[in-house]
Write a protein that holds these residues in place. Structure first.
Motif, PDB file in Angstrom:
ATOM      1  N   ILE A   1       2.162  25.878  32.546  1.00  0.00           N
ATOM      2  CA  ILE A   1       0.801  26.392  32.375  1.00  0.00           C
ATOM      3  C   ILE A   1       0.627  27.023  30.994  1.00  0.00           C
ATOM      4  CG2 ILE A   1      -0.892  28.045  33.265  1.00  0.00           C
ATOM      5  CD1 ILE A   1      -0.372  25.642  35.110  1.00  0.00           C
ATOM      6  N   GLY A   2      -0.437  26.627  30.329  1.00  0.00           N
ATOM      7  CA  GLY A   2      -0.759  27.223  29.045  1.00  0.00           C
ATOM      8  C   GLY A   2       0.078  26.753  27.869  1.00  0.00           C
ATOM      9  N   GLN A   3       0.830  25.687  28.047  1.00  0.00           N
ATOM     10  CA  GLN A   3       1.716  25.208  26.986  1.00  0.00           C
ATOM     11  C   GLN A   3       0.965  24.949  25.679  1.00  0.00           C
ATOM     12  OE1 GLN A   3       5.337  22.306  27.063  1.00  0.00           O
ATOM     13  NE2 GLN A   3       3.512  21.069  27.282  1.00  0.00           N
ATOM     14  N   ALA A   4      -0.210  24.386  25.749  1.00  0.00           N
ATOM     15  CA  ALA A   4      -0.970  24.077  24.538  1.00  0.00           C
ATOM     16  C   ALA A   4      -1.417  25.345  23.821  1.00  0.00           C
ATOM     17  CB  ALA A   4      -2.176  23.201  24.876  1.00  0.00           C
ATOM     18  N   LEU A   5      -1.821  26.357  24.567  1.00  0.00           N
ATOM     19  CA  LEU A   5      -2.239  27.609  23.939  1.00  0.00           C
ATOM     20  C   LEU A   5      -1.051  28.313  23.290  1.00  0.00           C
ATOM     21  CD1 LEU A   5      -4.847  28.914  26.524  1.00  0.00           C
ATOM     22  CD2 LEU A   5      -5.250  27.722  24.366  1.00  0.00           C
ATOM     23  N   THR A   6       0.110  28.244  23.918  1.00  0.00           N
ATOM     24  CA  THR A   6       1.325  28.802  23.328  1.00  0.00           C
ATOM     25  C   THR A   6       1.655  28.061  22.038  1.00  0.00           C
ATOM     26  OG1 THR A   6       2.149  29.385  25.528  1.00  0.00           O
ATOM     27  CG2 THR A   6       3.769  29.281  23.746  1.00  0.00           C
ATOM     28  N   LEU A   7       1.494  26.753  22.042  1.00  0.00           N
ATOM     29  CA  LEU A   7       1.723  25.950  20.842  1.00  0.00           C
ATOM     30  C   LEU A   7       0.769  26.370  19.732  1.00  0.00           C
ATOM     31  CD1 LEU A   7       2.942  23.471  19.333  1.00  0.00           C
ATOM     32  CD2 LEU A   7       1.150  22.104  20.412  1.00  0.00           C
ATOM     33  N   MET A   8      -0.496  26.579  20.059  1.00  0.00           N
ATOM     34  CA  MET A   8      -1.476  26.979  19.052  1.00  0.00           C
ATOM     35  C   MET A   8      -1.137  28.338  18.456  1.00  0.00           C
ATOM     36  SD  MET A   8      -5.081  25.462  20.264  1.00  0.00           S
ATOM     37  CE  MET A   8      -5.731  25.967  18.707  1.00  0.00           C
ATOM     38  N   GLU A   9      -0.668  29.250  19.273  1.00  0.00           N
ATOM     39  CA  GLU A   9      -0.252  30.566  18.764  1.00  0.00           C
ATOM     40  C   GLU A   9       0.899  30.406  17.772  1.00  0.00           C
ATOM     41  OE1 GLU A   9       0.717  32.911  22.192  1.00  0.00           O
ATOM     42  OE2 GLU A   9      -1.378  33.013  22.852  1.00  0.00           O
TER      43      GLU A   9
ATOM     44  N   ASN B   1      -1.264  21.892  30.331  1.00  0.00           N
ATOM     45  CA  ASN B   1      -0.802  21.939  31.713  1.00  0.00           C
ATOM     46  C   ASN B   1       0.675  22.303  31.739  1.00  0.00           C
ATOM     47  OD1 ASN B   1       0.145  19.486  30.759  1.00  0.00           O
ATOM     48  ND2 ASN B   1      -1.094  18.253  32.108  1.00  0.00           N
ATOM     49  N   GLU B   2       1.444  21.703  32.592  1.00  0.00           N
ATOM     50  CA  GLU B   2       2.822  22.104  32.839  1.00  0.00           C
ATOM     51  C   GLU B   2       3.636  22.207  31.559  1.00  0.00           C
ATOM     52  OE1 GLU B   2       4.497  19.669  35.908  1.00  0.00           O
ATOM     53  OE2 GLU B   2       2.521  19.387  36.743  1.00  0.00           O
TER      54      GLU B   2
ATOM     55  N   SER C   1       0.834  -1.196   0.000  1.00  0.00           N
ATOM     56  CA  SER C   1       0.000   0.000   0.000  1.00  0.00           C
ATOM     57  C   SER C   1       0.872   1.251   0.000  1.00  0.00           C
ATOM     58  CB  SER C   1      -0.899  -0.001   1.242  1.00  0.00           C
ATOM     59  OG  SER C   1      -1.577   1.212   1.326  1.00  0.00           O
ATOM     60  N   LEU C   2       0.510   2.191  -0.858  1.00  0.00           N
ATOM     61  CA  LEU C   2       1.224   3.460  -0.909  1.00  0.00           C
ATOM     62  C   LEU C   2       0.498   4.542  -0.128  1.00  0.00           C
ATOM     63  CD1 LEU C   2       2.278   3.489  -4.656  1.00  0.00           C
ATOM     64  CD2 LEU C   2       3.669   2.876  -2.682  1.00  0.00           C
ATOM     65  N   ALA C   3      -0.590   4.172   0.538  1.00  0.00           N
ATOM     66  CA  ALA C   3      -1.372   5.139   1.316  1.00  0.00           C
ATOM     67  C   ALA C   3      -0.548   5.645   2.495  1.00  0.00           C
ATOM     68  CB  ALA C   3      -2.657   4.496   1.818  1.00  0.00           C
ATOM     69  N   LYS C   4      -0.664   6.922   2.764  1.00  0.00           N
ATOM     70  CA  LYS C   4       0.037   7.547   3.875  1.00  0.00           C
ATOM     71  C   LYS C   4      -0.618   7.116   5.185  1.00  0.00           C
ATOM     72  CE  LYS C   4       0.721  12.151   5.790  1.00  0.00           C
ATOM     73  NZ  LYS C   4      -0.295  12.337   6.803  1.00  0.00           N
ATOM     74  N   GLN C   5       0.209   6.783   6.158  1.00  0.00           N
ATOM     75  CA  GLN C   5      -0.319   6.431   7.468  1.00  0.00           C
ATOM     76  C   GLN C   5      -0.604   7.719   8.241  1.00  0.00           C
ATOM     77  OE1 GLN C   5       2.342   4.180   9.978  1.00  0.00           O
ATOM     78  NE2 GLN C   5       0.663   3.389  11.195  1.00  0.00           N
ATOM     79  N   ALA C   6      -1.780   7.818   8.828  1.00  0.00           N
ATOM     80  CA  ALA C   6      -2.139   8.991   9.611  1.00  0.00           C
ATOM     81  C   ALA C   6      -1.255   9.078  10.845  1.00  0.00           C
ATOM     82  CB  ALA C   6      -3.607   8.926  10.006  1.00  0.00           C
ATOM     83  N   THR C   7      -0.843  10.305  11.163  1.00  0.00           N
ATOM     84  CA  THR C   7       0.069  10.536  12.275  1.00  0.00           C
ATOM     85  C   THR C   7      -0.551  11.496  13.283  1.00  0.00           C
ATOM     86  OG1 THR C   7       1.954  10.280  10.784  1.00  0.00           O
ATOM     87  CG2 THR C   7       2.388  11.333  12.885  1.00  0.00           C
ATOM     88  N   VAL C   8      -0.388  11.174  14.561  1.00  0.00           N
ATOM     89  CA  VAL C   8      -0.828  12.022  15.665  1.00  0.00           C
ATOM     90  C   VAL C   8       0.406  12.446  16.449  1.00  0.00           C
ATOM     91  CG1 VAL C   8      -2.145  12.112  17.825  1.00  0.00           C
ATOM     92  CG2 VAL C   8      -3.045  10.837  15.865  1.00  0.00           C
ATOM     93  N   TYR C   9       0.535  13.746  16.687  1.00  0.00           N
ATOM     94  CA  TYR C   9       1.583  14.258  17.566  1.00  0.00           C
ATOM     95  C   TYR C   9       0.942  14.507  18.920  1.00  0.00           C
ATOM     96  CZ  TYR C   9       5.052  15.130  13.862  1.00  0.00           C
ATOM     97  OH  TYR C   9       5.975  15.018  12.860  1.00  0.00           O
ATOM     98  N   LEU C  10       1.610  14.031  19.971  1.00  0.00           N
ATOM     99  CA  LEU C  10       1.070  14.139  21.328  1.00  0.00           C
ATOM    100  C   LEU C  10       2.029  14.912  22.222  1.00  0.00           C
ATOM    101  CD1 LEU C  10      -0.976  13.364  23.551  1.00  0.00           C
ATOM    102  CD2 LEU C  10       0.319  11.243  23.844  1.00  0.00           C
ATOM    103  N   LEU C  11       1.499  15.919  22.890  1.00  0.00           N
ATOM    104  CA  LEU C  11       2.241  16.700  23.868  1.00  0.00           C
ATOM    105  C   LEU C  11       1.558  16.481  25.214  1.00  0.00           C
ATOM    106  CD1 LEU C  11       4.464  18.777  24.424  1.00  0.00           C
ATOM    107  CD2 LEU C  11       2.824  20.570  23.825  1.00  0.00           C
ATOM    108  N   GLU C  12       2.054  15.522  25.961  1.00  0.00           N
ATOM    109  CA  GLU C  12       1.423  15.113  27.230  1.00  0.00           C
ATOM    110  C   GLU C  12       2.467  14.418  28.091  1.00  0.00           C
ATOM    111  OE1 GLU C  12      -0.339  14.739  30.176  1.00  0.00           O
ATOM    112  OE2 GLU C  12      -2.074  14.954  28.878  1.00  0.00           O
ATOM    113  N   LYS C  13       2.513  14.769  29.375  1.00  0.00           N
ATOM    114  CA  LYS C  13       3.489  14.163  30.284  1.00  0.00           C
ATOM    115  C   LYS C  13       2.899  13.057  31.148  1.00  0.00           C
ATOM    116  CE  LYS C  13       6.493  18.090  30.292  1.00  0.00           C
ATOM    117  NZ  LYS C  13       7.361  18.959  31.012  1.00  0.00           N
TER     118      LYS C  13
ATOM    119  N   GLU D   1       8.091  16.019  24.461  1.00  0.00           N
ATOM    120  CA  GLU D   1       8.245  16.547  25.812  1.00  0.00           C
ATOM    121  C   GLU D   1       7.923  18.031  25.904  1.00  0.00           C
ATOM    122  OE1 GLU D   1       9.210  14.948  28.728  1.00  0.00           O
ATOM    123  OE2 GLU D   1       8.872  13.121  27.599  1.00  0.00           O
ATOM    124  N   SER D   2       8.063  18.754  24.776  1.00  0.00           N
ATOM    125  CA  SER D   2       7.836  20.201  24.807  1.00  0.00           C
ATOM    126  C   SER D   2       7.201  20.664  23.504  1.00  0.00           C
ATOM    127  CB  SER D   2       9.160  20.946  25.013  1.00  0.00           C
ATOM    128  OG  SER D   2       9.940  20.895  23.834  1.00  0.00           O
ATOM    129  N   GLY D   3       6.574  21.805  23.576  1.00  0.00           N
ATOM    130  CA  GLY D   3       5.988  22.405  22.394  1.00  0.00           C
ATOM    131  C   GLY D   3       7.041  22.752  21.357  1.00  0.00           C
TER     132      GLY D   3
END
Length: 129
Positions: free
Chosen positions: A62-70, A59-60, A2-14, A37-39
């Motif tokens: 604080i606000g790491q995910a929102l900073t990543l989204m920015e 979380n640790e 199969s030449l189909a691309k495998q879906a990938t999930v990036y996880l930022l969680e401790k 480990e970090s954004g």
């Protein structure tokens, strides 16, 4: 072969319990999971391969995910982001949605809601293959 691309999930969680739950779901759906480990580490990885979905704990520190989204917005990355947060943190949930998150899921992770988003990511990946 199969030449189909495998879906990938990036996880930022401790939290290893949450990570194990998400890893199990990814395995069930034959999705590749990359953990960070970090954004900043996650943002560097996007330069090489953009994931189909990002799951980020707000979380640790604080606000790491929102900073990543920015940062994602600044660099014009159009990647669906799901924020994981505490069950009693309404203000963070509102901020995450306003920042462009496709969902805010309270911890402990709600398996069914996350599975729905992963199904959508799989469908998008299949369309692009």
């Amino acid at each position: 072969m199969s030449l189909a691309k495998q879906a990938t999930v990036y996880l930022l969680e401790k939290d290893t319990g949450i990570t194990d739950t998400i890893r199990s779901l990814c395995d069930e759906k034959s999705m590749l999971l990359e953990c960070f480990e970090s954004g900043q580490e996650l943002l560097r990885a996007i330069k090489g391969l953009a994931p189909d979905c990002i799951v980020a704990a707000n979380n640790e520190p604080i606000g790491q995910a929102l900073t990543l989204m920015e940062a994602l917005d600044t660099h014009h990355h159009d990647i669906p982001v799901i924020i994981l947060g505490d069950h009693s943190d309404v203000s963070s949930a509102v901020a995450a949605i306003k920042a462009g998150a496709i969902d805010y899921i309270e911890k402990p992770v709600i398996y069914g809601r996350l599975a729905e988003h992963f199904n959508q990511a799989l469908a998008r990946t299949a369309l692009m293959s």
